[in-house]
Design a protein around this motif. Structure first.
Motif, PDB file in Angstrom:
ATOM      1  N   TYR B  45       0.830  -1.207   0.000  1.00 12.40           N
ATOM      2  CA  TYR B  45       0.000   0.000   0.000  1.00 12.40           C
ATOM      3  C   TYR B  45       0.864   1.255   0.000  1.00 12.40           C
ATOM      4  O   TYR B  45       0.524   2.263  -0.624  1.00 12.40           O
ATOM      5  CB  TYR B  45      -0.934   0.022   1.212  1.00 12.40           C
ATOM      6  CG  TYR B  45      -2.039  -1.014   1.154  1.00 12.40           C
ATOM      7  CD1 TYR B  45      -2.717  -1.269  -0.040  1.00 12.40           C
ATOM      8  CD2 TYR B  45      -2.415  -1.742   2.286  1.00 12.40           C
ATOM      9  CE1 TYR B  45      -3.733  -2.212  -0.103  1.00 12.40           C
ATOM     10  CE2 TYR B  45      -3.435  -2.689   2.223  1.00 12.40           C
ATOM     11  CZ  TYR B  45      -4.086  -2.914   1.028  1.00 12.40           C
ATOM     12  OH  TYR B  45      -5.089  -3.842   0.968  1.00 12.40           O
ATOM     13  N   ASN B  48       2.257   1.921  -3.433  1.00 13.26           N
ATOM     14  CA  ASN B  48       1.223   2.430  -4.316  1.00 13.26           C
ATOM     15  C   ASN B  48       0.699   3.808  -3.902  1.00 13.26           C
ATOM     16  O   ASN B  48      -0.152   4.388  -4.555  1.00 13.26           O
ATOM     17  CB  ASN B  48       0.068   1.426  -4.329  1.00 13.26           C
ATOM     18  CG  ASN B  48      -0.706   1.495  -5.625  1.00 13.26           C
ATOM     19  OD1 ASN B  48      -1.175   2.565  -5.989  1.00 13.26           O
ATOM     20  ND2 ASN B  48      -0.820   0.398  -6.324  1.00 13.26           N
ATOM     21  N   LEU B  50      -1.148   4.384  -1.401  1.00 16.16           N
ATOM     22  CA  LEU B  50      -2.460   4.280  -0.759  1.00 16.16           C
ATOM     23  C   LEU B  50      -2.347   4.506   0.740  1.00 16.16           C
ATOM     24  O   LEU B  50      -3.327   4.720   1.431  1.00 16.16           O
ATOM     25  CB  LEU B  50      -3.087   2.897  -1.020  1.00 16.16           C
ATOM     26  CG  LEU B  50      -3.583   2.657  -2.448  1.00 16.16           C
ATOM     27  CD1 LEU B  50      -3.850   1.174  -2.703  1.00 16.16           C
ATOM     28  CD2 LEU B  50      -4.840   3.455  -2.738  1.00 16.16           C
ATOM     29  N   GLU B  51      -1.111   4.433   1.263  1.00 16.27           N
ATOM     30  CA  GLU B  51      -0.866   4.748   2.665  1.00 16.27           C
ATOM     31  C   GLU B  51       0.217   5.812   2.753  1.00 16.27           C
ATOM     32  O   GLU B  51       1.166   5.812   1.959  1.00 16.27           O
ATOM     33  CB  GLU B  51      -0.396   3.503   3.434  1.00 16.27           C
ATOM     34  CG  GLU B  51      -1.488   2.491   3.743  1.00 16.27           C
ATOM     35  CD  GLU B  51      -2.477   2.942   4.806  1.00 16.27           C
ATOM     36  OE1 GLU B  51      -2.298   4.035   5.385  1.00 16.27           O
ATOM     37  OE2 GLU B  51      -3.437   2.191   5.053  1.00 16.27           O
ATOM     38  N   ASN B  73      -2.256   9.794  -9.097  1.00 10.06           N
ATOM     39  CA  ASN B  73      -3.165   9.124 -10.029  1.00 10.06           C
ATOM     40  C   ASN B  73      -2.433   8.712 -11.297  1.00 10.06           C
ATOM     41  O   ASN B  73      -2.739   7.696 -11.900  1.00 10.06           O
ATOM     42  CB  ASN B  73      -4.347  10.031 -10.366  1.00 10.06           C
ATOM     43  CG  ASN B  73      -5.152  10.374  -9.129  1.00 10.06           C
ATOM     44  OD1 ASN B  73      -5.360   9.517  -8.273  1.00 10.06           O
ATOM     45  ND2 ASN B  73      -5.570  11.605  -9.014  1.00 10.06           N
ATOM     46  N   ARG B  76       0.170   5.795 -10.261  1.00 12.96           N
ATOM     47  CA  ARG B  76      -0.475   4.498  -9.999  1.00 12.96           C
ATOM     48  C   ARG B  76      -0.780   3.736 -11.284  1.00 12.96           C
ATOM     49  O   ARG B  76      -0.926   2.522 -11.263  1.00 12.96           O
ATOM     50  CB  ARG B  76      -1.772   4.705  -9.217  1.00 12.96           C
ATOM     51  CG  ARG B  76      -1.525   5.026  -7.761  1.00 12.96           C
ATOM     52  CD  ARG B  76      -2.807   4.989  -6.962  1.00 12.96           C
ATOM     53  NE  ARG B  76      -2.569   5.472  -5.615  1.00 12.96           N
ATOM     54  CZ  ARG B  76      -3.229   6.484  -5.044  1.00 12.96           C
ATOM     55  NH1 ARG B  76      -4.186   7.096  -5.719  1.00 12.96           N
ATOM     56  NH2 ARG B  76      -2.947   6.855  -3.832  1.00 12.96           N
ATOM     57  N   MET B  81      -2.316  -3.258  -9.208  1.00  7.41           N
ATOM     58  CA  MET B  81      -2.369  -3.899  -7.903  1.00  7.41           C
ATOM     59  C   MET B  81      -3.505  -4.909  -7.861  1.00  7.41           C
ATOM     60  O   MET B  81      -4.604  -4.642  -8.345  1.00  7.41           O
ATOM     61  CB  MET B  81      -2.544  -2.841  -6.816  1.00  7.41           C
ATOM     62  CG  MET B  81      -2.436  -3.410  -5.434  1.00  7.41           C
ATOM     63  SD  MET B  81      -1.786  -2.191  -4.280  1.00  7.41           S
ATOM     64  CE  MET B  81      -1.773  -3.174  -2.795  1.00  7.41           C
ATOM     65  N   PHE B  83      -5.574  -7.456  -5.192  1.00 12.05           N
ATOM     66  CA  PHE B  83      -5.804  -7.596  -3.755  1.00 12.05           C
ATOM     67  C   PHE B  83      -6.278  -9.007  -3.407  1.00 12.05           C
ATOM     68  O   PHE B  83      -6.717  -9.765  -4.265  1.00 12.05           O
ATOM     69  CB  PHE B  83      -6.873  -6.598  -3.303  1.00 12.05           C
ATOM     70  CG  PHE B  83      -6.521  -5.169  -3.575  1.00 12.05           C
ATOM     71  CD1 PHE B  83      -6.022  -4.358  -2.576  1.00 12.05           C
ATOM     72  CD2 PHE B  83      -6.679  -4.620  -4.843  1.00 12.05           C
ATOM     73  CE1 PHE B  83      -5.697  -3.034  -2.818  1.00 12.05           C
ATOM     74  CE2 PHE B  83      -6.350  -3.301  -5.100  1.00 12.05           C
ATOM     75  CZ  PHE B  83      -5.863  -2.511  -4.080  1.00 12.05           C
TER      76      PHE B  83
END
Ligand code: ATP
Ligand code: MG
Lengths: 220, 240
Positions: B45, B48, B50-51, B73, B76, B81, B83
Motif C-alpha cells: 500500500y 502504491n 495508498l498509505e 493518479n 499508480r 495492484m 488484492f
C-alpha cells in the motif's frame, strides 16, 4: 330535514375531480420535495460519511432534529415562525421547505450508509487503477451505493408521499384536506376515506412497481 | 525500478514498518513472505501511495511516491495492484470492468478501451466470459478478472497482495498459473504470498518479513535451501 339537504349534498362526480386535483397537489408537493430533498440529502450524506469536523458537530445534530421531531410540529412551527424572520411563505411553500428538509435528513442517513457499504477495499482497488477521488465516487461508489440503498430510498419516498398529508394542517388543500372538506359536506366519511385511500394507492403503486423492476434488473 | 530506503510506517502508536530497504529491478519477480501482521500488505500500500509514510523514501522510476508534488493518479497507472479480495465492480460486466479505467483514466475512446479489455481478458483466459457479471464468476475467475483489469492500464509493475489466499484450494492453481505467465513475459512483480511453491519456483528473489523489517532477502534458491537467519528457518519449517 329539508334544511339539512340544502347544507349537505351527496358525493357526486364533480367531487371525484375535486379529489383528483387534490391528489395532483399531493403528488406535486411530494415530487418536488423528494427530488430536491434527495439531492440535498445525497450531499449531506456524503459530508457525513467523509466526516469533516463541521459535518459531524453541526450537520449531524441538525439532521437528527429533523428526523426525530414529528413532522406536524415542524410544519406548524416553521409556518408560524418563518414570517417573523422575514420569509413570507404560504402553506404550500412552507410545506415544501419542511418536507424537503425532512426528506434530506432521512436520505442523508441512507446515503451515508450506502457509501460505507461500498467498502474501503473496493475503493482502494479503484484508486489503484489511477482513478482520482471523483472518478472513484462517480463510477464505482455511486453505482454500487445506489443499488444498495435503493430499497431504503423507495421507503423514504413512499413515506414522504404519505406524510405530505400533514401539510393539510397549514391549509394546503391536498388529498387529505380535500377529503375532510368533502366529508363535512356529504356526511359520507367511509366512502370518501376509501376514495382517498385509493388515490394514495394509485400514487404509490407505480413507484413500488417501478422500483421492483429496477431491483430485478440490478440483481441479475 | 522501485527503490525503498529507510521506510518507516506507523498506524498511530503501532510501528508497522521499521526501516525497510529494498530495490526491485525491471523484470525482477520478488516474493514477500512472512507471518501475519508483519507488515507485508502495508508495504504494498505504501509503494502504491495508498498509505502515507512517516519516514524514508519510496521512488518508482525516479519519482518519489510520497512527495507533495507527485501526481499519484498518474503514478499508480504504472503499478497494477491485485488484492486478496478481488473487488470486481459488481455493476459492470467482465469486459466493462476491464475497460472502465482505460476509458476514464487514460481517456481512450470506447472502442479502444473495449479492444484493450478484450485482449487482456483473452490474456488471462476469460475470453468466453466477456459479457458476464462478476456474480456469475468463480473466485478464481474474478481474481483473473482483477489481474486483467490491472494489466489494461499497461503497468510497468504488478503488486500482488495474497492474490490467492481468499480462494478455495481448487481455484488457487489457475490464478498462480496466470501470475506465472506474467512473470515469464517479463513483468516486474512484487508478490506477497503464502504459496511457498510459487515463491520458490517463480521468483528471482524472496524477502522474508519479520515484525516490520526484512529479516532476510536472497535468491529463492538460497532462501529455501540455505536460509541464514534462524527466524527464516523457523518460519519455513512451520509453513511447509
Ligand atoms: N489501517 C490500519 N489501521 C491500523 N492498523 C493497521 C491498519 N492496517 C494494518 N494495520 C496493522 O498493521 C500491522 C501490519 O498489517 P499488514 O496488513 O501489513 O500485515 P500483513 O503482513 O499483510 O499480514 P497478513 O498476512 O495477515 O495479511 C498489523 O498489526 C495490522 O493490525
Ligand atoms: Mg496482508
Amino acid at each position: 330535514m329539508e334544511n339539512q339537504i340544502s347544507f349537505f349534498s351527496s358525493f357526486a362526480l364533480n367531487d371525484i375531480f375535486f379529489m383528483a386535483e387534490a391528489a395532483y397537489r399531493t403528488l406535486l408537493i411530494s415530487i418536488i420535495s423528494i427530488s430536491i430533498g434527495t439531492f440535498i440529502g445525497g450531499i449531506f450524506g456524503w459530508m457525513l460519511f467523509e466526516g469533516r469536523i463541521i459535518a459531524i458537530i453541526l450537520l449531524g445534530p441538525i439532521l437528527d432534529v429533523f428526523r426525530s421531531v414529528p413532522l406536524i410540529i415542524q410544519l406548524v412551527l416553521f409556518y408560524n415562525f418563518a414570517p417573523i424572520v422575514g420569509f413570507d411563505l404560504n402553506a404550500f411553500e412552507s410545506g415544501l421547505v419542511i418536507l424537503t428538509l425532512y426528506t434530506a435528513a432521512l436520505v442523508a442517513n441512507v446515503v451515508r450508509g450506502g457509501i460505507a457499504s461500498v467498502g474501503q477495499s473496493m475503493r482502494r482497488a479503484a484508486r489503484s487503477l489511477g482513478m482520482n477521488y471523483w472518478q472513484d465516487l462517480r463510477y464505482v461508489v455511486f453505482p454500487i451505493g445506489v443499488r444498495a440503498i435503493f430499497p431504503s430510498w423507495v421507503g423514504v419516498a413512499l413515506g414522504v408521499l404519505k406524510d405530505s398529508a400533514l401539510v393539510s394542517v397549514l391549509g394546503y388543500v391536498e388529498l387529505l384536506r380535500a377529503s375532510q372538506i368533502l366529508m363535512t359536506r356529504t356526511q359520507e366519511p367511509l366512502l370518501i376515506i376509501a376514495v382517498a385511500g385509493a388515490f394514495y394507492f394509485a400514487l404509490s403503486y407505480p413507484i413500488s412497481r417501478f422500483s421492483a423492476r429496477f431491483e430485478r434488473k440490478w440483481s441479475q | 525500478m522501485i527503490k525503498i530506503q529507510e521506510l518507516q510506517k506507523y498506524f498511530g502508536q503501532l510501528h508497522v514498518l521499521r526501516g525497510i530497504d529494498l530495490q526491485v529491478e525491471k523484470g525482477e519477480v520478488l516474493s514477500v513472505i512472512g507471518a501475519s501482521g508483519s507488515g507485508k500488505s502495508t508495504l504494498l500500500y505504501c509503494i502504491n501511495g495508498l498509505e502515507q509514510i512517516q519516514g524514508g523514501t519510496i521512488t518508482v522510476d525516479g519519482v518519489k511516491v510520497h512527495d507533495k508534488g507527485t501526481d499519484l493518479n498518474n503514478l499508480r497507472q504504472s503499478m497494477g495492484m491485485v488484492f486478496q479480495q478481488w473487488n470486481s465492480f459488481p455493476h459492470l460486466t467482465a469486459i466493462e470492468n476491464v475497460a472502465l479505467a482505460p476509458r476514464i483514466v487514460k481517456k481512450k475512446t470506447k472502442s479502444e478501451a473495449i479492444e484493450i479489455a478484450k485482449n487482456q481478458l483473452v490474456h488471462v483466459g476469460l475470453e468466453d466470459k466477456l459479457n458476464v457479471y462478476p456474480s456469475e464468476l468463480s473466485g478464481g475467475q474474478q481474481q483473473r478478472l482483477a489481474i486483467a483489469r490491472a494489466l489494461a492500464m499497461d503497468p510497468q509493475y504488478m503488486l500482488f497482495d495474497e492474490a490467492t489466499s481468499a480462494l478455495d484450494p481448487e481455484l488457487v492453481g489457475e490464478v498462480l498459473e496466470t501470475m506465472r505467465l506474467l512473470a515469464e513475459e517479463g513483468m516486474t512483480m512484487i508478490c506477497v504470498t503464502h504459496e511457498m511453491g510459487f515463491a520458490r519456483d517463480v521468483s528471482d528473489r524472496v524477502a522474508f518479513f519479520h515484525d516490520g523489517i526484512i529479516e532476510e532477502i536472497d535468491t529463492a534458491k538460497n532462501i529455501f535451501e540455505n536460509p541464514k537467519s534462524e527466524l527464516t528457518k523457523k518460519f519455513l519449517s512451520k509453513v511447509r
